[in-house]
Structures are given as structure tokens and as C-alpha cells.
Design a protein around this motif. Structure first.
Motif, PDB file in Angstrom:
ATOM      1  N   MET A  60       0.644  -1.162  -0.125  1.00  9.61           N
ATOM      2  CA  MET A  60       0.020   0.210  -0.013  1.00  9.61           C
ATOM      3  C   MET A  60       0.850   1.102   0.002  1.00  9.61           C
ATOM      4  O   MET A  60       2.092   1.218   0.385  1.00  9.61           O
ATOM      5  CB  MET A  60      -1.004  -0.015   1.262  1.00  9.61           C
ATOM      6  N   LEU A  61       0.262   2.225  -0.357  1.00 10.24           N
ATOM      7  CA  LEU A  61       0.964   3.523  -0.643  1.00 10.24           C
ATOM      8  C   LEU A  61       0.456   4.387   0.520  1.00 10.24           C
ATOM      9  O   LEU A  61      -0.464   4.379   1.275  1.00 10.24           O
ATOM     10  CB  LEU A  61       0.648   4.452  -1.860  1.00 10.24           C
ATOM     11  N   VAL A  62       1.440   5.513   0.902  1.00 13.34           N
ATOM     12  CA  VAL A  62       0.979   6.379   1.954  1.00 13.34           C
ATOM     13  C   VAL A  62       1.149   7.797   0.991  1.00 13.34           C
ATOM     14  O   VAL A  62       1.906   8.186   0.452  1.00 13.34           O
ATOM     15  CB  VAL A  62       2.108   6.653   3.066  1.00 13.34           C
ATOM     16  N   ASP A  63       0.022   8.612   1.201  1.00 16.94           N
ATOM     17  CA  ASP A  63       0.012  10.092   0.821  1.00 16.94           C
ATOM     18  C   ASP A  63       0.862  10.882   1.884  1.00 16.94           C
ATOM     19  O   ASP A  63       0.008  11.194   2.790  1.00 16.94           O
ATOM     20  CB  ASP A  63      -1.375  10.593   0.306  1.00 16.94           C
ATOM     21  N   SER A  64       2.044  11.344   1.732  1.00 14.29           N
ATOM     22  CA  SER A  64       2.854  11.741   2.795  1.00 14.29           C
ATOM     23  C   SER A  64       2.427  13.223   3.008  1.00 14.29           C
ATOM     24  O   SER A  64       2.804  13.866   3.972  1.00 14.29           O
ATOM     25  CB  SER A  64       4.208  11.524   2.742  1.00 14.29           C
ATOM     26  N   HIS A  65       1.665  13.827   1.985  1.00 17.75           N
ATOM     27  CA  HIS A  65       1.569  15.272   2.190  1.00 17.75           C
ATOM     28  C   HIS A  65       0.162  15.580   1.427  1.00 17.75           C
ATOM     29  O   HIS A  65      -0.010  15.704  -0.017  1.00 17.75           O
ATOM     30  CB  HIS A  65       2.682  16.287   1.663  1.00 17.75           C
ATOM     31  N   CYS A  66      -0.827  15.934   2.155  1.00 13.88           N
ATOM     32  CA  CYS A  66      -2.142  16.469   1.390  1.00 13.88           C
ATOM     33  C   CYS A  66      -2.772  17.515   2.383  1.00 13.88           C
ATOM     34  O   CYS A  66      -2.041  17.807   3.496  1.00 13.88           O
ATOM     35  CB  CYS A  66      -3.140  15.493   0.904  1.00 13.88           C
ATOM     36  N   HIS A  67      -3.862  18.150   2.053  1.00 17.07           N
ATOM     37  CA  HIS A  67      -4.618  19.349   2.477  1.00 17.07           C
ATOM     38  C   HIS A  67      -5.969  19.151   2.604  1.00 17.07           C
ATOM     39  O   HIS A  67      -6.927  19.377   2.113  1.00 17.07           O
ATOM     40  CB  HIS A  67      -4.217  20.608   1.973  1.00 17.07           C
ATOM     41  N   LEU A  68      -6.158  17.954   3.736  1.00 14.26           N
ATOM     42  CA  LEU A  68      -7.604  17.569   3.466  1.00 14.26           C
ATOM     43  C   LEU A  68      -8.736  18.393   4.312  1.00 14.26           C
ATOM     44  O   LEU A  68      -9.843  18.340   4.177  1.00 14.26           O
ATOM     45  CB  LEU A  68      -7.775  16.147   4.250  1.00 14.26           C
ATOM     46  N   ASP A  69      -7.959  19.573   4.930  1.00 10.88           N
ATOM     47  CA  ASP A  69      -8.847  20.548   5.682  1.00 10.88           C
ATOM     48  C   ASP A  69      -9.356  21.597   4.588  1.00 10.88           C
ATOM     49  O   ASP A  69     -10.159  22.394   4.739  1.00 10.88           O
ATOM     50  CB  ASP A  69      -8.246  21.097   6.675  1.00 10.88           C
ATOM     51  N   PHE A  70      -8.623  21.721   3.441  1.00 14.08           N
ATOM     52  CA  PHE A  70      -8.915  22.775   2.614  1.00 14.08           C
ATOM     53  C   PHE A  70     -10.563  22.925   2.121  1.00 14.08           C
ATOM     54  O   PHE A  70     -10.910  21.654   1.891  1.00 14.08           O
ATOM     55  CB  PHE A  70      -8.098  22.858   1.376  1.00 14.08           C
ATOM     56  N   PRO A  71     -11.091  23.775   1.805  1.00 12.86           N
ATOM     57  CA  PRO A  71     -12.426  23.921   1.386  1.00 12.86           C
ATOM     58  C   PRO A  71     -12.683  23.099   0.164  1.00 12.86           C
ATOM     59  O   PRO A  71     -14.087  22.902   0.054  1.00 12.86           O
ATOM     60  CB  PRO A  71     -12.622  25.470   1.431  1.00 12.86           C
ATOM     61  N   ASP A  72     -11.709  23.037  -0.739  1.00 12.54           N
ATOM     62  CA  ASP A  72     -11.834  22.168  -2.160  1.00 12.54           C
ATOM     63  C   ASP A  72     -12.570  20.820  -1.707  1.00 12.54           C
ATOM     64  O   ASP A  72     -13.410  20.226  -2.547  1.00 12.54           O
ATOM     65  CB  ASP A  72     -10.842  21.887  -2.670  1.00 12.54           C
ATOM     66  N   PHE A  73     -12.345  20.103  -0.457  1.00  7.80           N
ATOM     67  CA  PHE A  73     -12.866  18.912  -0.089  1.00  7.80           C
ATOM     68  C   PHE A  73     -14.149  18.750   0.920  1.00  7.80           C
ATOM     69  O   PHE A  73     -14.604  17.994   1.232  1.00  7.80           O
ATOM     70  CB  PHE A  73     -11.860  18.181   0.710  1.00  7.80           C
ATOM     71  N   ALA A  74     -14.543  20.376   1.170  1.00  9.63           N
ATOM     72  CA  ALA A  74     -15.737  20.362   2.383  1.00  9.63           C
ATOM     73  C   ALA A  74     -16.962  19.284   1.905  1.00  9.63           C
ATOM     74  O   ALA A  74     -17.490  18.974   3.083  1.00  9.63           O
ATOM     75  CB  ALA A  74     -16.067  21.604   2.437  1.00  9.63           C
ATOM     76  N   GLU A  75     -17.148  19.245   0.531  1.00  9.36           N
ATOM     77  CA  GLU A  75     -18.406  18.457   0.504  1.00  9.36           C
ATOM     78  C   GLU A  75     -18.279  17.175   0.193  1.00  9.36           C
ATOM     79  O   GLU A  75     -19.045  16.281  -0.315  1.00  9.36           O
ATOM     80  CB  GLU A  75     -19.157  18.937  -0.528  1.00  9.36           C
ATOM     81  N   ASP A  76     -17.021  16.664   0.160  1.00 10.67           N
ATOM     82  CA  ASP A  76     -16.601  15.421  -0.409  1.00 10.67           C
ATOM     83  C   ASP A  76     -15.540  14.587   0.399  1.00 10.67           C
ATOM     84  O   ASP A  76     -14.800  13.862  -0.058  1.00 10.67           O
ATOM     85  CB  ASP A  76     -16.204  15.591  -2.040  1.00 10.67           C
ATOM     86  N   ARG A  77     -15.297  15.149   1.532  1.00 12.36           N
ATOM     87  CA  ARG A  77     -14.116  14.595   2.299  1.00 12.36           C
ATOM     88  C   ARG A  77     -14.408  12.992   2.497  1.00 12.36           C
ATOM     89  O   ARG A  77     -13.363  12.156   2.361  1.00 12.36           O
ATOM     90  CB  ARG A  77     -13.943  15.486   3.685  1.00 12.36           C
ATOM     91  N   GLU A  78     -15.396  12.545   2.913  1.00 11.53           N
ATOM     92  CA  GLU A  78     -15.585  11.263   3.292  1.00 11.53           C
ATOM     93  C   GLU A  78     -15.417  10.384   1.844  1.00 11.53           C
ATOM     94  O   GLU A  78     -14.790   9.162   1.986  1.00 11.53           O
ATOM     95  CB  GLU A  78     -16.912  10.761   3.970  1.00 11.53           C
ATOM     96  N   GLY A  79     -16.030  10.796   0.890  1.00  9.63           N
ATOM     97  CA  GLY A  79     -15.821  10.061  -0.377  1.00  9.63           C
ATOM     98  C   GLY A  79     -14.427  10.177  -0.822  1.00  9.63           C
ATOM     99  O   GLY A  79     -13.724   9.050  -1.269  1.00  9.63           O
TER     100      GLY A  79
END
Length: 268
Positions: A1-20
Motif C-alpha cells: 500500500m501507499l502513503v500520501d505523505s502530504h495533502c491538505h484535507l482541511d481545505f475547502p476544496d474537499f468540504a463537500e466530499d471529504r468522506e468520499g
């Protein structure tokens, strides 16, 4: 498996789709994500996001773009917040002379405070570097002389000299979707020179989606596309690259729970 070692899940771009997007990452074989802080004042939201998902961890820090917004954040503040069990890194911090959204001396002062926090906590510093290689190298050499600290050159897109110095100082080098771009051959040449045990893979989502998603919103599941290209650059199989970079994550982010290693298929 891979690890995404750097992302910004708190950004508003993901507000409506974070769980998905978290579900899609898992389905794509991305078993762990580290969501990176850009403002200490917004750390509560990042921490809550990490607390809500067992496959998400986080950092604490101030991006160089926001360095002038948070001049009062001290090394002690960073160290105190980093005590939370879900915090596995300091930053991102560094120098960005492309946008120059904060005065360069302010960026440098913030960067040094973050270095001190990494040195005290033993957590890796996530370094942002853009169009500032010479000054970054000078600070890294000077600060390393005061005492070693773990660090990552994240979303690497700088020159070969910064990569060489980073490796000399014991840093990890992380590659994003930029590696997949048609005009990034020079970057692929640098990646080829980085030892397999010092490589990390990231998305920097929602930015820098790799080919074939370039121009779209990026997300952790797409780390697989960068990993495929990096495997080709290194002349190894995707499976070998995934195993190596995942093992590197657990060495670099030493605070990650060891119990996760077996779940990720990492030899401990």
C-alpha cells in the motif's frame, strides 16, 4: 500500500466530499494520509479531522505564505501542539520567493522556529521550497550545525544542488504529481539519483494533480499515478516502490503507531 505523505484535507476544496475522497484513497491502495498544516490558527480543524479518521494523521505549522500572518507563533507553541498523538510532523515551513507573500526575513525567522521545534520534538520538519534554493541551503547547513533535525523536502521541484545537499544532511525527498508532467524530465533525472530509501510520494492535494488527471482537483487516491512514474524512473516495479516508500514513511514519521506497520504490509 501507499502513503500520501502530504495533502491538505482541511481545505475547502474537499468540504463537500471529504468522506468520499478518503474512501476512494483506501480503495486505490492509499492506506494512510498525512494532512499538513498551513496555519497554526486553523490547527483545531486539522486535529479534529485527524482524530475522526484512523488513517489520517497531521502536522502543525505555518506555511511561508502565511508567515506574516502568524509572527507570534513560537517554537514553544509548536512543541506544545505537537504533543497530540495524531501530530506526526512540524510544518510546513520554509521559503517561497516565487510568490513572496511574506517578507523574506519573516519567512526565514518562521522557518528557523520550525526547525527548532523539529529538533526539540524529533518530529520531521516538512519543508516548502520554491525559487529559494541558495538561501534554503544556507539555513539548512547553519541550523544543522546547531544540532541535527529530521526533515523532508516536500513536493520537490528545485534544482539538483538542493537535492544533493538535502541527501547529504539526511533529509527525505518527496515527489508529487509534477513528476508526471511532460516537461518535467529534469525533475525525473533528479528523482533517479535519489536513493530508494530516501524517497516519499505525495499529492499536495488539492493541487498538482498528476497525469492523467492534470488540471483537475487532486486527491490522495491519485498518489498511485505519481508512484507509477517514480517506479519507472527508478527502474523498479510498482510493488517495490510502494513497499519502499511506505517503509520510508514509518522511518521518517517515527511517531506513527507501530501497529499500523503490519496493516500497511511493512516489515517492522
Amino acid at each position: 500500500m501507499l502513503v500520501d505523505s502530504h495533502c491538505h484535507l482541511d481545505f475547502p476544496d474537499f468540504a463537500e466530499d471529504r468522506e468520499g475522497l478518503i474512501a476512494r484513497a483506501k480503495a486505490a491502495g492509499v492506506g494512510l494520509m498525512i494532512t499538513i498544516s498551513t496555519r497554526v490558527r486553523r490547527f483545531d480543524a486539522i486535529r479534529a479531522l485527524a482524530e475522526a479518521h484512523n488513517m489520517v494523521f497531521c502536522s502543525v505549522g505555518t506555511h511561508p505564505h502565511q508567515a506574516a500572518e502568524e509572527p507570534d507563533v513560537t517554537t514553544d507553541d509548536l512543541v506544545a501542539l505537537a504533543a497530540h498523538p495524531k501530530v506526526v510532523a512540524i510544518g510546513e515551513a520554509g521559503l517561497d520567493y516565487f510568490y513572496d507573500t511574506a517578507p523574506r526575513d519573516v519567512q526565514a525567522a518562521s522557518f528557523r522556529r520550525h526547525i527548532a521545534a523539529a529538533r526539540i520534538t524529533g518530529l520531521p520538519l516538512v519543508i516548502h521550497a520554491r525559487d529559494a534554493d541558495a538561501d534554503l541551503i544556507a539555513i539548512l547547513r547553519e541550523e544543522t550545525g546547531k544540532g541535527p533535525f529530521p526533515a523532508i523536502l516536500h513536493c520537490f521541484s528545485s534544482g539538483a544542488e538542493l537535492a544533493r545537499v538535502g541527501l547529504e544532511l539526511g533529509l527525505y525527498i518527496s515527489f508529487s504529481g509534477i513528476l508526471t508532467f511532460k516537461n518535467s524530465q529534469a525533475l525525473r533525472d533528479i528523482a533517479a539519483s535519489v536513493p530508494l530509501d530516501r524517497l516519499l510520494v505525495e499529492t499536495d492535494a488539492p493541487y498538482l494533480a498528476p497525469v492523467p488527471y492534470r488540471g483537475k482537483r487532486n486527491e490522495p487516491a491519485y498518489a498511485t499515478e505519481t508512484a507509477k512514474v517514480l517506479a519507472g524512473v527508478k527502474g523498479v516495479s510498482f510493488e517495490t516502490l510502494a513497499a519502499a516508500t511506505t517503509a520510508n514513511v514509518f522511518r521518517c514519521f517515527g511517531k506513527l503507531p507501530r501497529t499500523l506497520m503490519a496493516e500497511m504490509g511493512v516489515d517492522g
